[in-house]
Design a protein around this motif. Structure first.
Motif, PDB file in Angstrom:
ATOM      1  N   CYS A  42       0.409  -1.485  -0.196  1.00  0.00           N
ATOM      2  CA  CYS A  42       0.292  -0.233   0.217  1.00  0.00           C
ATOM      3  C   CYS A  42       0.361   1.497   0.169  1.00  0.00           C
ATOM      4  CB  CYS A  42      -0.783  -0.093   0.776  1.00  0.00           C
ATOM      5  SG  CYS A  42      -0.595   0.582   2.642  1.00  0.00           S
ATOM      6  N   ILE A  80     -10.217  10.379   5.002  1.00  0.00           N
ATOM      7  CA  ILE A  80      -9.133   9.738   4.921  1.00  0.00           C
ATOM      8  C   ILE A  80      -7.698   9.610   4.323  1.00  0.00           C
ATOM      9  CG2 ILE A  80      -9.796   8.145   3.285  1.00  0.00           C
ATOM     10  CD1 ILE A  80      -9.694   5.280   4.983  1.00  0.00           C
ATOM     11  N   LYS A 130      -4.183  -2.067  -6.596  1.00  0.00           N
ATOM     12  CA  LYS A 130      -3.485  -3.009  -5.217  1.00  0.00           C
ATOM     13  C   LYS A 130      -2.574  -3.978  -6.364  1.00  0.00           C
ATOM     14  CE  LYS A 130      -3.609  -2.697  -1.728  1.00  0.00           C
ATOM     15  NZ  LYS A 130      -3.147  -1.845  -0.926  1.00  0.00           N
ATOM     16  N   ASN A 136     -10.593   0.219   6.897  1.00  0.00           N
ATOM     17  CA  ASN A 136     -10.430   1.662   6.574  1.00  0.00           C
ATOM     18  C   ASN A 136     -11.658   2.520   5.651  1.00  0.00           C
ATOM     19  OD1 ASN A 136      -8.269   2.559   7.662  1.00  0.00           O
ATOM     20  ND2 ASN A 136      -7.430   1.113   7.240  1.00  0.00           N
ATOM     21  N   ALA A 137     -11.778   1.701   4.578  1.00  0.00           N
ATOM     22  CA  ALA A 137     -12.974   2.297   3.850  1.00  0.00           C
ATOM     23  C   ALA A 137     -14.288   1.849   4.275  1.00  0.00           C
ATOM     24  CB  ALA A 137     -12.877   1.249   2.910  1.00  0.00           C
ATOM     25  N   THR A 187     -14.016   2.288  -0.859  1.00  0.00           N
ATOM     26  CA  THR A 187     -15.233   3.463  -0.062  1.00  0.00           C
ATOM     27  C   THR A 187     -16.640   3.869  -1.587  1.00  0.00           C
ATOM     28  OG1 THR A 187     -13.568   4.783   1.482  1.00  0.00           O
ATOM     29  CG2 THR A 187     -15.484   5.313   0.720  1.00  0.00           C
ATOM     30  N   PRO A 235      -7.757  -2.839   4.700  1.00  0.00           N
ATOM     31  CA  PRO A 235      -7.838  -1.443   3.678  1.00  0.00           C
ATOM     32  C   PRO A 235      -9.112  -1.261   3.474  1.00  0.00           C
ATOM     33  CG  PRO A 235      -6.947  -3.237   2.448  1.00  0.00           C
ATOM     34  CD  PRO A 235      -6.412  -3.984   3.203  1.00  0.00           C
ATOM     35  N   ALA A 248     -10.149  10.974   0.116  1.00  0.00           N
ATOM     36  CA  ALA A 248      -9.162   9.259   0.187  1.00  0.00           C
ATOM     37  C   ALA A 248      -8.199   9.457  -1.289  1.00  0.00           C
ATOM     38  CB  ALA A 248     -10.505   8.253  -1.111  1.00  0.00           C
ATOM     39  N   GLU A 285      -0.937  -5.472   5.533  1.00  0.00           N
ATOM     40  CA  GLU A 285      -2.348  -5.957   4.602  1.00  0.00           C
ATOM     41  C   GLU A 285      -1.899  -7.956   4.603  1.00  0.00           C
ATOM     42  OE1 GLU A 285      -3.579  -3.566   1.177  1.00  0.00           O
ATOM     43  OE2 GLU A 285      -3.312  -2.005   2.304  1.00  0.00           O
ATOM     44  N   GLY A 303      -8.865   0.936  10.506  1.00  0.00           N
ATOM     45  CA  GLY A 303      -9.736   0.399   9.674  1.00  0.00           C
ATOM     46  C   GLY A 303     -10.181  -0.506  11.794  1.00  0.00           C
ATOM     47  N   THR A 340      -6.562   2.491  -4.171  1.00  0.00           N
ATOM     48  CA  THR A 340      -7.788   1.260  -3.574  1.00  0.00           C
ATOM     49  C   THR A 340      -8.775   1.745  -2.307  1.00  0.00           C
ATOM     50  OG1 THR A 340      -5.752   0.267  -3.997  1.00  0.00           O
ATOM     51  CG2 THR A 340      -6.888  -0.833  -1.725  1.00  0.00           C
ATOM     52  N   ILE A 341      -8.085   2.496  -1.544  1.00  0.00           N
ATOM     53  CA  ILE A 341      -9.097   2.906  -0.730  1.00  0.00           C
ATOM     54  C   ILE A 341     -10.690   3.689  -1.019  1.00  0.00           C
ATOM     55  CG2 ILE A 341      -9.060   4.560   1.876  1.00  0.00           C
ATOM     56  CD1 ILE A 341      -7.858   2.360   1.578  1.00  0.00           C
TER      57      ILE A 341
END
Length: 337
Positions: free
Chosen positions: A41, A257, A330, A159-160, A187, A156, A234, A69, A284, A182-183
């Motif tokens: 990430c 975020i 990712k 977090n989203a 989301t 991740p 994001a 992750e 997260g 990614t985030i």
């Protein structure tokens, strides 16, 4: 069993190699996990370039082993750990609070001042290795539908999920996500699952996001004047926090975020005069269990985000920005390769 294992070791900015290191042992209260997948990430990239703030604040230091992750199988348990964990497929929380301070006791261990962070902070080795040692209390069991690919996307995803929940958006609401990484895409997936009308704002091609079913994708020049009840930043752009407040409807919510490499400027008068609620999301941790459930049910399917799965020997190239695999944002590592 061999006394050493392969691990990716970062020894300085842009200095790295795959090394033979001692295999971790399960001390009291901890387990050892055979790592099956680990995601790379933006935080890992910041450590690779030397830009990560923790390096300059004394929270982290080279040499270090990245990777927060992850998913794998428990192969060893330490004293005091329930042996039922043996053989279980798991992922784990990145944030390891001391479990004694006021924040930890109030359920906010991810904000603990003395926390370790797996592969990030406090000398806690990460998952870009064949095996990983973590506290048993940080584990989350993975149900059968959540394989290693999904398991390594739980962190991740947590977090989203928290970012999406913080918007309060649902059916009848229009939400805008700034940054289709990614985030941002995760989301957007959670917002869509909640019934919101989702829009994405990026700076260049948004074909990948459209391929995920997000038809409302825009650049700054093409963004329509539609009202947005919630905006999620994001991105890593210093100007995005102010843009989020500019674009959100009065009495709406903005969620932050993304983190910029430099201080952001935000006129709080805009928050007050628009009666906007602003929320920051650090981790997260409080959303991991719900993320696993969402993946297991199929409500959210993040598999298309993974462009490629490669071995430890390719980590350096990935961190250096080399494009590997498909269009997804990712890259996953299989340390067994």
């Amino acid at each position: 069993m061999s006394s050493t294992m392969r691990a990716f070791v970062l020894t300085g900015p842009r200095e790295c190699s795959v090394q033979e290191v001692p295999v971790p042992r399960a001390v009291a209260g901890e387990v050892v996990v055979e790592v099956e997948r680990a995601g790379v990430c933006g935080t890992d990239v910041e450590f690779f370039t030397g830009a990560m703030a923790y390096l300059h604040q004394g929270h982290s230091a080279y040499p270090m082993r990245l990777g927060h992750e992850w998913a794998g199988t428990v192969t060893e348990v330490g004293e005091g750990v329930d042996p039922a964990w043996l053989g279980r497929r798991v992922m784990g929380d990145t944030m390891l609070g001391d479990r004694t301070c006021r924040r930890c006791r109030r359920g906010h261990q991810h904000t603990c001042e003395r926390r370790q962070e797996v592969g990030i902070r406090g000398g806690r080795a990460g998952a870009l290795a064949e095996r990983l040692a973590v506290p048993a209390w940080s584990l989350h069991a993975l149900s059968d539908p959540v394989d290693a690919v999904l398991g390594a996307l739980v962190e991740p995803g947590g977090n989203a999920l928290r970012a999406a929940r913080a918007t309060g958006a649902g059916a009848g609401d229009r939400a805008l996500v700034l940054g289709p990484g990614t985030i941002g895409l995760l989301t957007a997936m959670f917002l869509r699952a909640a019934g919101a009308e989702v829009h994405l704002l990026g700076v260049d091609s948004l074909d990948f996001a459209r391929g995920l079913g997000f038809a409302n994708t825009w650049t700054r020049e093409t963004l329509p004047g539609s009202p947005f009840d919630a905006v999620v930043d994001a991105t890593g752009a210093a100007g995005s926090p102010a843009l989020a407040v500019e674009l959100v409807e009065p009495a709406g919510r903005v969620v932050y975020i993304g983190l910029s490499g430099q201080p952001s400027s935000l006129d709080t008068r805009a928050l007050v005069l628009k009666d906007v609620t602003a929320v920051g999301v650090l981790s997260g941790s409080p959303g991991l269990a719900e993320t696993i459930a969402a993946y297991a049910s199929g409500a959210v399917d993040p598999r298309p985000l993974v462009a490629a799965t490669v071995g430890l020997g390719d980590v350096g190239a990935v961190l250096a920005g080399e494009r590997i695999g498909g269009a997804g944002p990712k890259v996953h590592i299989d340390p067994r390769r």
